[in-house]
Design a protein around this motif. Structure first.
Motif, mmCIF file in Angstrom:
data_model
loop_
_atom_site.group_PDB
_atom_site.id
_atom_site.type_symbol
_atom_site.label_atom_id
_atom_site.label_comp_id
_atom_site.label_asym_id
_atom_site.label_seq_id
_atom_site.Cartn_x
_atom_site.Cartn_y
_atom_site.Cartn_z
ATOM 1 N N LYS A 1 -0.129 14.217 -3.803
ATOM 2 C CA LYS A 1 -1.020 15.376 -3.738
ATOM 3 C C LYS A 1 -0.265 16.660 -4.071
ATOM 4 C CE LYS A 1 -4.525 13.517 -0.660
ATOM 5 N NZ LYS A 1 -5.239 13.661 0.602
ATOM 6 N N SER B 1 2.296 4.662 1.345
ATOM 7 C CA SER B 1 2.493 5.246 2.666
ATOM 8 C C SER B 1 1.875 6.647 2.701
ATOM 9 C CB SER B 1 3.986 5.340 2.979
ATOM 10 O OG SER B 1 4.585 6.332 2.155
ATOM 11 N N GLU B 2 1.745 7.192 3.886
ATOM 12 C CA GLU B 2 1.217 8.547 4.034
ATOM 13 C C GLU B 2 2.109 9.546 3.298
ATOM 14 O OE1 GLU B 2 -1.630 9.665 5.520
ATOM 15 O OE2 GLU B 2 -2.199 7.566 5.790
ATOM 16 N N GLY B 3 3.417 9.314 3.370
ATOM 17 C CA GLY B 3 4.365 10.190 2.672
ATOM 18 C C GLY B 3 4.178 10.142 1.166
ATOM 19 N N ASP B 4 3.953 8.919 0.636
ATOM 20 C CA ASP B 4 3.711 8.772 -0.800
ATOM 21 C C ASP B 4 2.446 9.513 -1.211
ATOM 22 O OD1 ASP B 4 5.959 7.185 -1.113
ATOM 23 O OD2 ASP B 4 4.840 5.292 -0.968
ATOM 24 N N ILE B 5 1.417 9.397 -0.411
ATOM 25 C CA ILE B 5 0.144 10.069 -0.706
ATOM 26 C C ILE B 5 0.333 11.583 -0.679
ATOM 27 C CG2 ILE B 5 -2.201 10.488 0.144
ATOM 28 C CD1 ILE B 5 -2.193 7.527 1.096
ATOM 29 N N LEU B 6 1.060 12.078 0.312
ATOM 30 C CA LEU B 6 1.322 13.508 0.420
ATOM 31 C C LEU B 6 2.113 14.011 -0.777
ATOM 32 C CD1 LEU B 6 1.089 16.092 2.103
ATOM 33 C CD2 LEU B 6 3.176 15.419 3.279
ATOM 34 N N ARG B 7 3.165 13.280 -1.180
ATOM 35 C CA ARG B 7 3.962 13.667 -2.354
ATOM 36 C C ARG B 7 3.099 13.679 -3.609
ATOM 37 N NH1 ARG B 7 7.740 11.075 0.494
ATOM 38 N NH2 ARG B 7 7.447 9.016 -0.388
ATOM 39 N N ARG C 1 0.853 -1.192 0.000
ATOM 40 C CA ARG C 1 0.000 0.000 0.000
ATOM 41 C C ARG C 1 0.883 1.234 0.000
ATOM 42 N NH1 ARG C 1 -3.583 -1.964 4.940
ATOM 43 N NH2 ARG C 1 -3.863 -4.053 4.155
#
Length: 140
Positions: free
Chosen positions: A41, A33-39, A31
Protein backbone atom coordinates in the motif's frame (compact mmCIF):
# COMPACT_ATOMS: atom_id res chain seq x y z
CA UNK A 1 -28.52 -53.91 -5.52
CA UNK A 2 -26.85 -53.26 -2.17
CA UNK A 3 -23.40 -53.65 -3.71
CA UNK A 4 -24.29 -51.08 -6.40
CA UNK A 5 -25.33 -48.61 -3.68
CA UNK A 6 -22.07 -49.22 -1.79
CA UNK A 7 -20.05 -48.75 -5.00
CA UNK A 8 -21.95 -45.52 -5.78
CA UNK A 9 -21.40 -44.21 -2.22
CA UNK A 10 -17.69 -45.10 -2.39
CA UNK A 11 -17.42 -43.21 -5.69
CA UNK A 12 -19.12 -40.14 -4.17
CA UNK A 13 -16.89 -40.41 -1.10
CA UNK A 14 -13.77 -40.40 -3.29
CA UNK A 15 -15.04 -37.37 -5.22
CA UNK A 16 -15.68 -35.50 -1.98
CA UNK A 17 -12.25 -36.48 -0.63
CA UNK A 18 -10.69 -35.13 -3.82
CA UNK A 19 -12.60 -31.83 -3.45
CA UNK A 20 -11.54 -31.66 0.20
CA UNK A 21 -7.89 -32.14 -0.77
CA UNK A 22 -8.17 -29.31 -3.32
CA UNK A 23 -9.70 -26.97 -0.73
CA UNK A 24 -6.99 -27.85 1.79
CA UNK A 25 -4.32 -27.06 -0.82
CA UNK A 26 -5.89 -23.63 -1.33
CA UNK A 27 -5.99 -23.00 2.42
CA UNK A 28 -2.37 -24.09 2.82
CA UNK A 29 -1.13 -21.79 0.03
CA UNK A 30 1.19 -18.99 1.21
CA UNK A 31 -0.54 -15.72 2.01
CA UNK A 32 0.69 -12.17 2.30
CA UNK A 33 1.50 -10.97 5.78
CA UNK A 34 0.08 -7.75 7.21
CA UNK A 35 3.53 -6.20 6.79
CA UNK A 36 3.63 -7.19 3.12
CA UNK A 37 0.20 -5.67 2.56
CA UNK A 38 1.23 -2.46 4.33
CA UNK A 39 4.45 -2.19 2.26
CA UNK A 40 2.46 -2.76 -0.91
CA UNK A 41 0.00 0.00 0.00
CA UNK A 42 2.89 2.37 0.75
CA UNK A 43 4.51 1.58 -2.58
CA UNK A 44 1.20 2.16 -4.33
CA UNK A 45 0.85 5.56 -2.62
CA UNK A 46 4.42 6.47 -3.63
CA UNK A 47 3.74 5.43 -7.21
CA UNK A 48 0.56 7.50 -7.28
CA UNK A 49 2.52 10.50 -5.93
CA UNK A 50 5.23 10.11 -8.58
CA UNK A 51 2.63 9.89 -11.33
CA UNK A 52 0.96 13.06 -10.01
CA UNK A 53 4.31 14.92 -10.04
CA UNK A 54 5.04 13.79 -13.60
CA UNK A 55 1.56 14.88 -14.67
CA UNK A 56 2.09 18.35 -13.15
CA UNK A 57 5.44 18.58 -14.97
CA UNK A 58 3.83 17.69 -18.30
CA UNK A 59 1.01 20.16 -17.76
CA UNK A 60 3.46 22.95 -16.90
CA UNK A 61 5.30 22.46 -20.20
CA UNK A 62 2.03 22.60 -22.13
CA UNK A 63 2.06 26.41 -22.38
CA UNK A 64 5.20 26.31 -24.53
CA UNK A 65 3.56 23.75 -26.84
CA UNK A 66 0.29 25.65 -27.33
CA UNK A 67 -0.66 27.57 -30.46
CA UNK A 68 -1.62 31.20 -29.74
CA UNK A 69 -4.42 31.08 -32.32
CA UNK A 70 -6.36 27.87 -31.56
CA UNK A 71 -5.04 27.43 -27.98
CA UNK A 72 -4.40 23.70 -28.54
CA UNK A 73 -1.19 21.68 -28.65
CA UNK A 74 0.60 22.33 -31.94
CA UNK A 75 -0.60 20.35 -34.92
CA UNK A 76 1.79 20.46 -37.87
CA UNK A 77 3.61 23.48 -36.40
CA UNK A 78 5.27 26.11 -38.53
CA UNK A 79 7.77 28.76 -37.52
CA UNK A 80 7.51 32.30 -38.84
CA UNK A 81 10.80 33.69 -40.11
CA UNK A 82 12.31 36.14 -39.21
CA UNK A 83 10.42 36.55 -35.88
CA UNK A 84 10.49 32.87 -34.77
CA UNK A 85 6.90 32.63 -33.49
CA UNK A 86 5.21 29.22 -33.87
CA UNK A 87 1.65 28.28 -34.88
CA UNK A 88 -0.29 25.34 -36.27
CA UNK A 89 0.01 25.30 -40.06
CA UNK A 90 -3.77 25.40 -40.37
CA UNK A 91 -4.02 28.45 -38.09
CA UNK A 92 -1.74 30.51 -40.39
CA UNK A 93 -3.14 29.23 -43.64
CA UNK A 94 -3.79 32.14 -46.01
CA UNK A 95 -2.07 34.70 -43.74
CA UNK A 96 1.10 36.39 -44.95
CA UNK A 97 1.99 37.76 -41.54
CA UNK A 98 2.74 36.64 -38.00
CA UNK A 99 -0.32 36.84 -35.74
CA UNK A 100 1.73 38.11 -32.78
CA UNK A 101 3.88 40.61 -34.72
CA UNK A 102 0.98 42.00 -36.75
CA UNK A 103 0.27 42.81 -40.37
CA UNK A 104 3.15 45.23 -40.91
CA UNK A 105 5.75 42.45 -41.09
CA UNK A 106 5.93 39.98 -43.95
CA UNK A 107 7.04 36.49 -42.88
CA UNK A 108 7.80 33.12 -44.39
CA UNK A 109 6.49 30.00 -42.63
CA UNK A 110 8.64 26.89 -42.36
CA UNK A 111 7.51 23.49 -41.02
CA UNK A 112 9.00 22.84 -37.57
CA UNK A 113 9.46 19.07 -37.41
CA UNK A 114 11.30 19.16 -34.08
CA UNK A 115 8.45 21.06 -32.40
CA UNK A 116 5.96 18.62 -33.96
CA UNK A 117 7.88 15.67 -32.49
CA UNK A 118 8.10 17.31 -29.05
CA UNK A 119 4.36 18.10 -29.11
CA UNK A 120 3.38 14.57 -30.15
CA UNK A 121 5.60 13.03 -27.46
CA UNK A 122 4.04 15.40 -24.91
CA UNK A 123 0.56 14.19 -25.89
CA UNK A 124 1.68 10.55 -25.66
CA UNK A 125 3.26 11.05 -22.21
CA UNK A 126 0.11 12.73 -20.91
CA UNK A 127 -2.04 9.86 -22.18
CA UNK A 128 0.22 7.25 -20.58
CA UNK A 129 0.39 9.13 -17.28
CA UNK A 130 -3.37 9.58 -17.27
CA UNK A 131 -3.87 5.84 -17.82
CA UNK A 132 -1.38 5.04 -15.03
CA UNK A 133 -3.09 7.52 -12.71
CA UNK A 134 -6.45 5.89 -13.43
CA UNK A 135 -5.02 2.39 -12.82
CA UNK A 136 -3.47 3.37 -9.47
CA UNK A 137 -6.61 5.25 -8.37
CA UNK A 138 -8.92 2.24 -8.81
CA UNK A 139 -10.00 0.67 -5.54
CA UNK A 140 -10.77 -3.03 -5.77
Amino acid sequence: NLQQMIASLNSKLMQEQHKNAQLNAILDAPRMSEGDILRMKQQEAELHGCIAKLMVNEESSEASLTCHVCLRIYSSPVTCVPCGHNYCAECLQGKGHCVQCGRGKSVTNYPNELLEEIASKHIFRKQVLSALRDMTSKKN
